[in-house]
Design a protein around this motif. Structure first.
Motif: not given
Length: 673
Positions: A239-264
């Motif tokens: 698990x620690x082979x994963x680079x944490x910065x891209x994972x953090x970037x993906x997490x933040x990008x997901x928070x910026x995404x708008x989604x519809x109720x059926x994608x909750x």
């Protein structure tokens, strides 16, 4: 919830286990939540920061309990709950009492807020909000100063279950395989919880999925499971082979995404999985950990519990007073930080470190006594709310002259007695409208439609005392409707709208007599989406004409863009009521132009019909159609009239009914009639 965790506090004797990067991740989560609560368009999925907190809590509480599991059964549980009491209650109780007092000043009707706050003291506000059928994303939640405490309830209920799973698995005690047993115990429970979350969202029960701990268990369990996996050297290395910065970037990008109720479900699952991967991948000498360990983020994470508590108080009180604007945001953020830092410095940290008692059970008892005392103070504030309200002191006429009551016992007035609720029954329909021709000489006035006709009923009864006024109203966009449109609204609550349509048709054939008059109206905001509504009105007009019955169609009142008209009272502490509190008559006319056209077309099928426009009666000027006419409160909520306001429209309805009956026009002949 964003409660402090043993394993993330450097003040305690856990320096070897303290992870500043976890506090940095807390900072990311709380910032996301606050931005979303300021304006959800800036960070549409920022509220999922709470789900990040759930994962963090599961991770750190597992780590903490692992170090205490060597204690005896009684010591393990008593000391765990004593630590919870010391960590959570001091800041929570002070926050609840101060916030309750402040909301009593600025909310003229703070009952729901106060009941939510009292429930939050005992970790039950999520259940209270669910019982109230509160949609977390509805505007009304913005005005409840304790809405955000739902997450405390979820986590505190988790704490009632999780220590037992730890103990009976043997995890943390000198037994081989305790971690494996805990994993095998938690993993299937997490899967079942996720399936419940998925099922509830897919079966029109999103509130249950949102508020209930069993449907949220999987998120906290995910943090527990990632901690257990990291105890395996090979899995940890992988698990620690994963680079944490891209994972953090993906997490933040997901928070910026708008989604519809059926994608909750999908988006929430992604956020939880990314949070787990980020926690697992964080290690020394990586850019991701360096970023999360920056002093500013760590400091923000350390006060995240108090910041979570107080940020909503600042925002809610701002909505009740000066509003939330670009120019106010810096001051509001500064106030949040000051309150959070004060709470952390003078409540959280000293009382967490203090020795309340030599015995854990006594510490718990002190916490329980404090809760009972706080609940008593909340009850006292509830009884004194009218005295504390600044609005009621500043504008007493708005409250003394606007009691939304009628001269009848509650629930016994004609409107409520003949409203179907969410299920139509023939028994109630026949009782309210009759099931055969009437022997009464005076004409019947029959009121049909939904609650937007229903709010006139009691006032019409008083306006036409010499007539036989009957009504049967139904909600959820039913009423007079084409059966082809019923499928469009089946998910909105009424279980048998088609039965209502059949009952109305039967009434037209068997109950309505020559000389009777029907009054029909609906909430246009719901009806406008039905493609065959105009045809339904035309058929109704034709059927009434065939019975030689009069027909009066009503327009709809304009709707506030806020659910609480008390929010619109202008005062020195509320100098700028939001634009949602009023609109122009021109904008209402534009919204209802299609209703005007459809109703006027329908009139062609019945010479003794009339389309009555009432909406202009509720406008002070052509540019101001709002919550008040002078000191008269117009709306009981965002779209229903108060009884006092309904009398204005009922007076016009009564005058039109008398005029129509006094000046009948010749009836055309119909084949077969």
């Amino acid at each position: 919830m964003v409660s402090a965790s043993e394993t993330s506090r450097p003040e305690e004797n856990t320096a070897s286990r303290y992870r500043p990067d976890i506090d940095g991740l807390r900072a990311v989560a709380i910032v996301a939540v606050i931005i979303n609560h300021f304006n959800d368009r800036l960070l549409p999925s920022g509220y999922l920061g709470v789900d990040i907190f759930f994962v963090i809590s599961g991770f750190v509480i597992t780590s903490s309990l692992a170090t205490h599991a060597k204690e005896s059964f009684a010591d393990f549980f008593l000391r765990f709950y004593a630590r919870r009491v010391k960590r959570l209650l001091p800041a929570l109780i002070v926050f609840v009492l101060i916030s309750a007092f402040l909301i009593c000043l600025f909310d003229p009707d703070p009952g729901v807020s106060l009941r939510t706050g009292t429930a939050s003291l005992f970790g039950l506000s999520n259940l209270f909000l669910l019982h109230q059928a509160v949609d977390y994303f509805a505007e009304s939640t913005d005005l409840n100063i304790f809405t955000h405490t739902w997450s405390l309830g979820v986590e505190e209920q988790f704490y009632l279950v999780f220590p037992f799973l730890i103990w009976f698995s043997g995890f943390g005690r000198p037994r081989i395989g305790g971690g494996r047993r805990l994993f095998l115990l938690i993993a299937p429970l997490a899967v079942m919880s996720w399936l419940a979350f998925h099922w509830l969202n897919g079966h029109e029960q999103p509130a249950s999925a949102f508020y209930l701990m069993p449907a949220r268990f999987w998120e906290l369990a995910a943090g527990c499971l990632i901690f257990l996996l990291l105890q395996r050297a090979r899995l940890k290395a992988l698990l620690q082979r994963l680079p944490p910065l891209p994972v953090l970037g993906l997490l933040v990008a997901t928070l910026f995404s708008a989604h519809l109720p059926y994608t909750t479900v999908r988006v929430t699952t992604i956020v939880v999985l990314l949070s787990c991967l980020l926690i697992a991948s964080l290690r020394a000498d990586t850019a991701g950990q360096a970023l999360l360990c920056r002093p500013a983020l760590v400091s923000l994470g350390l006060i995240s519990y108090s910041l979570y508590l107080w940020h909503w108080t600042v925002l809610c009180l701002s909505r009740w007073t000066i509003g939330i604007h670009v120019w106010t945001a810096p001051f509001q953020v500064a106030l949040m930080l000051v309150l959070a830092m004060a709470s952390h410095r003078w409540l959280e940290r000293p009382l967490r470190r203090a020795r309340w008692s030599k015995r854990a059970w006594a510490t718990i008892a002190y916490g329980g006594a404090a809760l009972l005392g706080a609940a008593g103070l909340m009850a006292g504030m509830a009884s004194a709310a009218g005295f504390l309200s600044l609005d009621r002191r500043y504008s007493p006429a708005l409250f003394t002259n606007n009691h939304d009551t009628v001269e009848a016992k509650p629930g016994q007035d004609q409107q409520s007695m003949c409203s179907a609720g969410n299920q139509v029954t023939r028994e109630l329909f026949d009782r309210c409208l009759g099931n055969g021709a009437s022997s009464i000489v005076k004409p019947k006035v029959i009121i049909l439609g939904d609650s937007h006709t229903g709010h006139y009923v009691n006032a019409i009864v008083r306006a036409l005392p010499d007539m036989d006024v009957r009504n049967f109203n139904v909600g959820w966009a039913c009423g007079v409707i084409d059966k082809r449109d019923i499928g469009i609204h089946e998910l909105s609550g009424l279980v048998n709208c088609a039965d209502y349509v059949d009952l109305v048709d039967g009434m037209l054939a068997n109950v309505v007599q020559a000389g009777d008059l029907l009054i029909v109206g609906h909430r246009w905001e719901e009806k406008r989406r039905f493609p065959h509504q105009a045809e339904a009105l035309e058929r109704l007009a034709l059927k009434t004409a065939q019975r030689h019955a009069y027909l009066l169609l009503l327009d709809d009142v304009g709707e506030l863009k806020t659910s609480n008209p008390l929010f619109c009272v202008r005062s020195p502490w509320r100098p700028l009521p939001p634009a949602s509190c009023k609109q122009s008559l021109a904008s209402i006319n534009k919204e209802q132009a299609e209703l005007d056209r459809a109703s006027k077309r329908a009139l062609q099928n019945n010479p003794n019909s009339f389309y009555l426009s009432l909406r202009k009666l509720y406008c002070e000027t052509t540019e101001s159609c709002g919550a008040y006419l002078g000191e008269q409160l117009v709306y009981a909520d965002g779209n229903h009239l108060t009884y006092q306001a309904s009398q204005i429209g009922a007076s016009a309805i009564g005058a039109r009914v008398r005029d129509m009956l006094a000046h009948p026009k010749p009836w055309p002949s119909f084949p077969g009639h």
